[in-house]
Motif scaffolding. Structure first.
Motif, PDB file in Angstrom:
ATOM      1  N   UNK A  21      38.429  32.598  36.941  1.00  0.00           N
ATOM      2  CA  UNK A  21      37.746  33.834  37.300  1.00  0.00           C
ATOM      3  C   UNK A  21      36.409  33.433  37.905  1.00  0.00           C
ATOM      4  N   UNK A  22      36.119  33.966  39.065  1.00  0.00           N
ATOM      5  CA  UNK A  22      34.858  33.635  39.731  1.00  0.00           C
ATOM      6  C   UNK A  22      33.881  34.794  39.588  1.00  0.00           C
ATOM      7  N   UNK A  23      32.686  34.632  40.133  1.00  0.00           N
ATOM      8  CA  UNK A  23      31.673  35.674  40.048  1.00  0.00           C
ATOM      9  C   UNK A  23      32.094  36.972  40.701  1.00  0.00           C
ATOM     10  N   UNK A  24      32.923  36.896  41.718  1.00  0.00           N
ATOM     11  CA  UNK A  24      33.360  38.117  42.396  1.00  0.00           C
ATOM     12  C   UNK A  24      34.829  38.455  42.143  1.00  0.00           C
ATOM     13  N   UNK A  25      35.387  37.940  41.077  1.00  0.00           N
ATOM     14  CA  UNK A  25      36.763  38.282  40.719  1.00  0.00           C
ATOM     15  C   UNK A  25      37.642  37.048  40.587  1.00  0.00           C
ATOM     16  N   UNK A  26      38.950  37.256  40.595  1.00  0.00           N
ATOM     17  CA  UNK A  26      39.863  36.115  40.426  1.00  0.00           C
ATOM     18  C   UNK A  26      39.857  35.194  41.644  1.00  0.00           C
ATOM     19  N   UNK A  27      39.976  33.892  41.375  1.00  0.00           N
ATOM     20  CA  UNK A  27      40.072  32.924  42.457  1.00  0.00           C
ATOM     21  C   UNK A  27      41.414  33.045  43.164  1.00  0.00           C
ATOM     22  N   UNK A  28      41.546  32.317  44.285  1.00  0.00           N
ATOM     23  CA  UNK A  28      42.758  32.402  45.103  1.00  0.00           C
ATOM     24  C   UNK A  28      44.011  31.984  44.345  1.00  0.00           C
ATOM     25  N   UNK A  29      43.875  31.078  43.404  1.00  0.00           N
ATOM     26  CA  UNK A  29      45.038  30.594  42.669  1.00  0.00           C
ATOM     27  C   UNK A  29      45.237  31.236  41.309  1.00  0.00           C
TER      28      UNK A  29
END
Length: 172
Positions: free
Chosen positions: A46-54
């Motif tokens: 999970x990144x700062x702006x939502x789920x990562x690409x994977x």
């Protein structure tokens, strides 16, 4: 078990259900692990702006991997594992009589293109499995592929794969 029409005896088992289940589960486990590794490289957190690409592919792969591992364990050591016959030799021969030419067609299409490979595939299928004469089979294969060529290349203006050797380049 049904008798073989030619020999009058029951066909031999070619593979048990347990073995087939184990092999397919092992292959799917490998696919799941490969997908998890690649999804992790893409960013499965999970990144700062939502789920990562994977993120979502990773969890789908995790479900595939866990399910496959459970099926593999059940097929190998489970008390309820199916020990019945999955396929006998006659059934396997019939499946391979279609599967192997189809695989050869895909391989040939890479080099010869879809039109030439399809013409060869149709003609050989008609001759070998359909028991048609050479002239009828070749004529049918050529007519079918000429119509496909006209439809895709001329009318729709959508070129299909010509193959790395491009044997029909004189038509361009």
């Amino acid at each position: 078990m049904a008798e073989d029409e030619l020999s009058g005896r029951a066909p031999r088992p070619a593979a048990s259900t347990r073995v087939v289940e184990a092999v397919v589960a092992a292959l799917m486990l490998a696919v799941g692990i490969g997908m998890m590794v690649e999804s992790w490289k893409l960013g499965a957190r999970w990144t700062g702006d939502g789920p990562g690409a994977g993120y979502f592919p990773f969890y789908i792969a995790l479900i595939i991997g866990v399910s496959s591992a459970a099926i593999l364990v059940q097929a190998l050591v489970g008390k309820d594992r199916d020990k019945g016959v999955f396929v006998d030799t006659e059934q396997l021969k019939r499946v391979l009589s279609v599967l192997l030419p189809a695989a050869a067609y895909v391989f040939a299409a890479v080099y010869l293109g879809l039109y030439v490979a399809s013409a060869i595939y149709i003609a050989l299928f008609m001759i070998v499995l359909g028991k048609y004469s050479w002239p009828k089979a070749v004529a049918a294969a050529l007519v079918i592929n000429a119509l496909l060529y006209a439809m895709f290349e001329l009318w729709f203006k959508v070129p299909l794969w010509a193959g790395t050797l491009d044997p029909l380049r004189f038509l361009h």
